[in-house]
Write a protein that holds these residues in place. Structure first.
Motif, mmCIF file in Angstrom:
data_model
loop_
_atom_site.group_PDB
_atom_site.id
_atom_site.type_symbol
_atom_site.label_atom_id
_atom_site.label_comp_id
_atom_site.label_asym_id
_atom_site.label_seq_id
_atom_site.Cartn_x
_atom_site.Cartn_y
_atom_site.Cartn_z
ATOM 1 N N ARG A 592 36.183 45.597 47.720
ATOM 2 C CA ARG A 592 35.566 44.308 48.004
ATOM 3 C C ARG A 592 36.841 43.681 47.355
ATOM 4 O O ARG A 592 36.054 43.439 45.824
ATOM 5 C CB ARG A 592 34.891 43.743 49.062
ATOM 6 C CG ARG A 592 33.827 43.781 47.897
ATOM 7 C CD ARG A 592 32.376 43.294 47.604
ATOM 8 N NE ARG A 592 31.688 43.019 47.286
ATOM 9 C CZ ARG A 592 31.188 41.996 46.754
ATOM 10 N NH1 ARG A 592 31.830 40.930 47.502
ATOM 11 N NH2 ARG A 592 30.694 41.481 45.759
ATOM 12 N N ALA A 593 37.671 43.394 48.225
ATOM 13 C CA ALA A 593 37.688 41.788 47.134
ATOM 14 C C ALA A 593 36.942 40.493 47.094
ATOM 15 O O ALA A 593 35.688 40.293 47.630
ATOM 16 C CB ALA A 593 39.199 41.121 48.491
ATOM 17 N N ALA A 594 37.342 39.553 46.151
ATOM 18 C CA ALA A 594 36.267 38.765 45.101
ATOM 19 C C ALA A 594 36.052 37.601 46.788
ATOM 20 O O ALA A 594 37.244 37.238 46.772
ATOM 21 C CB ALA A 594 36.441 38.625 44.239
ATOM 22 N N PRO A 595 35.253 36.753 47.235
ATOM 23 C CA PRO A 595 35.221 35.953 47.873
ATOM 24 C C PRO A 595 35.641 34.915 47.888
ATOM 25 O O PRO A 595 35.540 34.199 45.991
ATOM 26 C CB PRO A 595 33.529 35.385 48.361
ATOM 27 C CG PRO A 595 32.937 36.681 47.190
ATOM 28 C CD PRO A 595 33.689 37.787 47.087
ATOM 29 N N MET A 596 36.749 33.874 47.629
ATOM 30 C CA MET A 596 37.084 32.846 46.883
ATOM 31 C C MET A 596 37.023 31.457 48.145
ATOM 32 O O MET A 596 37.336 31.231 48.863
ATOM 33 C CB MET A 596 38.763 32.568 46.944
ATOM 34 C CG MET A 596 38.899 34.274 45.662
ATOM 35 S SD MET A 596 40.508 34.264 45.624
ATOM 36 C CE MET A 596 41.940 34.310 47.302
ATOM 37 N N PRO A 597 35.704 31.106 47.610
ATOM 38 C CA PRO A 597 35.826 29.406 48.246
ATOM 39 C C PRO A 597 36.839 28.621 48.580
ATOM 40 O O PRO A 597 37.225 28.391 47.871
ATOM 41 C CB PRO A 597 33.946 28.912 47.260
ATOM 42 C CG PRO A 597 34.247 29.635 47.149
ATOM 43 C CD PRO A 597 34.931 31.312 46.298
ATOM 44 N N GLY A 598 37.113 28.514 50.571
ATOM 45 C CA GLY A 598 38.306 26.810 50.439
ATOM 46 C C GLY A 598 39.550 27.958 49.803
ATOM 47 O O GLY A 598 40.581 27.928 50.656
ATOM 48 N N LEU A 599 39.339 29.166 49.816
ATOM 49 C CA LEU A 599 40.848 30.347 49.997
ATOM 50 C C LEU A 599 40.386 31.183 51.167
ATOM 51 O O LEU A 599 39.166 32.321 50.737
ATOM 52 C CB LEU A 599 41.949 31.457 48.629
ATOM 53 C CG LEU A 599 41.391 29.567 47.377
ATOM 54 C CD1 LEU A 599 41.874 30.733 45.971
ATOM 55 C CD2 LEU A 599 42.625 29.326 47.711
#
Length: 825
Positions: A592-599
């Motif tokens: 899974r793709a890493a979660p990027m807060p604000g992106l």
């Protein structure tokens, strides 16, 4: 008792009339057991009918009359035409003309023949017709007090039906066919009480069906002195009951002609039928007449089998023909109890060296396999030989041991000698036609199945290939790698029966398919294994109305099953490879793709090879300390070889980034690894960057592109910029040095990174990115989410051309939100 027998028919005055007349006379005399008179009678009939056709040219009526009460018993044959003005010369006149002219006219030869062969002959004139008749006196031959008219039944060797259910009904009918009396046994058999039955016409009680092309009507049968045969009578509840009838006409004057019928159920026919006679000369004569006809090859063989089985009194009869190579023999036709017999028989009795007829009293004592195949104990057979080569066998079997004698084998050999050459000639012609049809059928099947990698679809196509051309219905069972067999598809020639057929067949057979008892109705059910490379992929099961399957069809189905099994094997390998590819791909791509807060981020990945999940493109998005890293790469080529480099590159990028190497250092180390570990001419384009959050929102992006299509940045105002210049591909030059570029990803801006599967999507001579096509496409995505942008680009790539893409496609979309929160260390 009046013992006169009469049988008559009519023909058009055509050149075919003599042949029809000969067949009629042979059949009648065979039924009346007067075959010893057949040769003279056929010759006389042929001449009289020929004269009538040539000289009268009208319709013809042929009557055969037997009077066994006369002294001596006599047989009269009458030919009526409708040209009474045409005179017939007497024998004396014919002879005188021959003496005076030295030549005998054609019109007189038949009458001269009548003088020589007949005991009496004559001509009778009426106003509308002329009748020429001949009389043959029966001074020797069979017992004429028991002349049979109709088709005598066969007697099984033992009583197969319990005697407890036997009812012998007796009825008496007057000359008009009205029932005069009805006994209690008839009531038990047919349900009508004497009060109900008396006074009913027999025509209402009997569903009369004649036997053969010259069968008599019910009224004609009632006029005979004696008759035995099969019929169907109506039960009181409306059912039609198969029965066997023995009919005798009472003695008395014309005003007192009564018929006495003894009736038993069809299963108890042995009570009234005479003992079955072994094969005699009349069967040979019937086959001789059969060979003069023009009929399809399969019908010819079936008729030969029927004649042999009926005349011999056996339970079954077969015509066997040599298979390819000549050392095996398979069933070409059968009659009687032949259900389920198919293909090549055990070779113990039937061999290419057989030259004489043979008889086996008990097959179980010597050849258990053949006994099981034929479901018989007694067997008699005779080889068919052409040019010293055994081309087939005529076979008779019975369920009980010791049924046949040596005389039967001699008669069988006579039959085999008669039919050997004509059958071989017709078979060669039929084989040529069948070979062409077989090639056409297999070519059609191969084309239909080619490229199909789905087992369920293969099963459906296979069933529809054989229905209705070969079978009434078909079912395909598939066996998986674990050995589990299941019903995959069924197909009936009448589609409305498909659901019932599926319910009647076992969904998961508990025994081997060739041992299953198929509860599907009256059809003959046959099973053919789907085998390839020693492994079973299931079976093709078919149902046919015909009791036997000809050898040619058996060979055709065997070839079809091999073709289907090969395609199933290919489908199995394809499924295994697809499974392996999926597992491998999962190891090459991030779970899974890493979660990027604000992106926001969105990824599209589509391998080029049909059915494959492993390609040369890859992507990654992960967290490192206080920032995020992303990568998008494309290995030269596609498929498993490219996937090997994909695995090396993705894991190397992630490992080096986790060790806090800069983007430039990652490129240097990866370039060196490719030069050392990977085969020549296997290059890598790579786009790699870091995203560091900014306090005011958005992120600072540090990026480098090694021979990769440049990333595009969609500004908030709709302007699209290129944000990284391409550098040298990785894996080309050991001393290459790489640099990074930096830009700010502001809120609401979108970063689009793609592989060349997007930019170089081709439609004829035009590429998708010609004239900055990708930038124009991205500029129209303002206001969309990251997923919306990714889907629009994917759709544009898919619809850019009618043909599917020939390259792997991967794209990564990152969009900055209005506010960016920091990443937890």
């Amino acid at each position: 008792m009046d013992t006169t027998r009469v049988s008559s028919t009519a023909f058009d005055g055509t050149p075919h009339a003599p042949a029809h007349a000969r067949r009629f006379i042979r059949q009648v005399l065979s039924e009346w057991r007067l075959s010893h008179l057949a040769e003279d009678a056929v010759l006389l009939t042929s001449e009289l009918v020929t004269n009538a056709v040539v000289h009268a040219g009208t319709g013809i009526e042929l009557t055969c009359r037997l009077d066994v009460s006369a002294s001596p018993a006599r047989l009269e044959i009458e030919v009526d035409d409708h040209h009474p003005a045409r005179t017939v010369l007497t024998a004396e006149a014919v002879s005188a003309e021959a003496v005076s002219n030295g030549v005998m006219r054609t019109s007189g030869r038949g009458l001269a023949l009548a003088c020589m062969l007949a005991d009496a002959w004559g001509v009778t004139y009426t106003r509308t017709a002329k009748r020429v008749w001949v009389r043959l006196e029966l001074t020797d031959g069979p017992d004429h007090q028991e002349v049979m008219v109709g088709t005598p039944g066969l007697v099984p060797a033992t009583v197969a039906t319990p005697i407890e259910g036997l009812h012998v009904g007796v009825l008496l009918a007057d000359g008009d066919g009205t029932v005069l009396s009805w006994n209690s046994e008839a009531e038990k058999l047919l349900g009508w009480t004497p009060e109900q039955a008396v006074g009913m016409p027999l025509a209402e009680l009997v569903a009369w069906r004649g036997h053969g092309p010259y069968a008599m009507s019910l009224a004609g049968t009632l006029s005979l002195g004696r008759w035995r045969g099969e019929a169907r009578m109506r039960h009181a509840d409306g059912r039609l009951i198969p029965v066997y009838v023995s009919h005798v006409r009472s003695r008395g004057g014309p005003e007192d002609h009564r018929s006495i019928w003894m009736i038993v159920a069809g299963d108890h026919r042995y009570v009234l039928t005479p003992p079955a006679a072994p094969l005699r000369r009349e069967a040979g004569r019937r086959i001789k007449d059969l060979l003069d006809r023009d009929m399809p090859f399969a019908e010819l063989l079936d008729t030969i089998a029927q004649i042999v089985q009926t005349s011999s009194g056996g339970d079954a009869a077969y015509v066997l023909l040599a298979a390819e190579g000549g050392d095996r023999f398979g069933v070409a036709a059968g009659a009687g109890a032949t259900a389920g017999l198919v293909g090549v028989l055990a070779a113990g009795v039937f061999g290419p060296d057989g030259r004489t007829p043979s008889m086996i009293d008990d097959l179980l004592a010597g050849d258990v396999e053949l006994a099981q195949q034929l479901r018989a104990r007694s067997l008699a057979c005779a080889p068919m030989s052409v040019g010293g080569e055994v081309t087939g066998y005529i076979v008779v079997t019975a369920a009980q041991p010791g049924r046949f004698d040596q005389e039967l084998t001699v008669s069988l050999q006579h039959i085999a000698d008669q039919v050997a050459v004509p059958v071989q000639r017709e078979r060669l012609a039929e084989r040529e036609r069948a070979h062409r049809g077989r090639l056409s059928f297999l070519a059609e099947a191969g084309e239909l199945l080619a490229g199909v990698h789905d087992e369920e679809l293969i099963a459906a196509l296979t069933a529809q290939l054989v229905v209705p051309k070969i079978a009434t219905w078909a079912a395909v069972y598939l066996t998986d790698l674990a050995g589990m067999t299941r019903l995959a598809h069924v197909w009936h020639s009448e589609e409305r029966y498909n659901a019932n057929l599926r319910r009647s067949l076992p969904a998961i057979p508990r025994t081997a398919l060739n041992e299953v008892s198929w509860p599907v109705g009256a059809e003959t059910v046959l099973s053919f294994p789907l085998l390839t490379q020693g492994r079973s992929h299931g079976a093709l099961v078919i149902g046919r109305a015909e009791p036997t399957l000809p050898l040619e069809l058996a060979d055709l189905l065997a070839d079809l099953c091999r073709l289907v099994a090969l395609n199933l094997h290919t489908a199995m390998l394809y499924a295994r490879q697809a499974t392996t590819s999926r597992v491998l791909q999962r190891s090459l791509l991030p779970m899974r793709a890493a979660p990027m807060p604000g992106l926001e981020s969105a990824v599209v990945y589509e391998p080029a090879e049909e059915g494959a999940d492993v390609g040369g493109d890859f992507y990654d998005l992960f967290t490192v300390s206080d920032h995020w890293c992303f990568a998008l790469g494309d290995v030269c080529g596609s498929g498993p070889e490219a996937a090997a480099v994909t695995g090396l590159a993705r894991h190397a990028v992630r490992l080096l980034a986790k060790e806090h190497y800069t983007v430039a250092d990652i490129f240097d180390r990866l370039n060196q690894a490719l030069l050392e570990e990977v085969e020549e001419d296997r290059f890598l384009s790579l786009l790699c960057g870091e995203l560091t959050p900014l306090p005011q929102g958005g992120a600072l992006c540090t990026i480098a592109s090694a021979g990769h299509p440049p990333p595009l940045l969609l500004r908030a105002n709709g302007v699209v910029d290129t944000v990284a210049a391409p550098q040298l591909l990785l894996g080309i030059e050991a001393g290459a040095r790489f640099y990074v570029e930096t830009f700010e990803l502001a809120p609401e801006e979108v970063l689009l990174c793609v592989t060349d599967g997007v930019t170089e999507r081709r439609n004829g001579d035009r590429l998708l990115d010609d004239d900055d096509g990708l930038s124009a496409l991205l500029s129209g995505c303002r206001g969309l989410s990251a997923h919306g942008v990714a889907e629009r680009v994917r759709h544009a790539v898919e619809t850019f051309a009618k043909e599917p893409s020939q390259d792997d496609v991967a794209l990564l979309v990152i969009k900055a939100a209005a506010e960016l929160r920091g990443v937890r260390p």
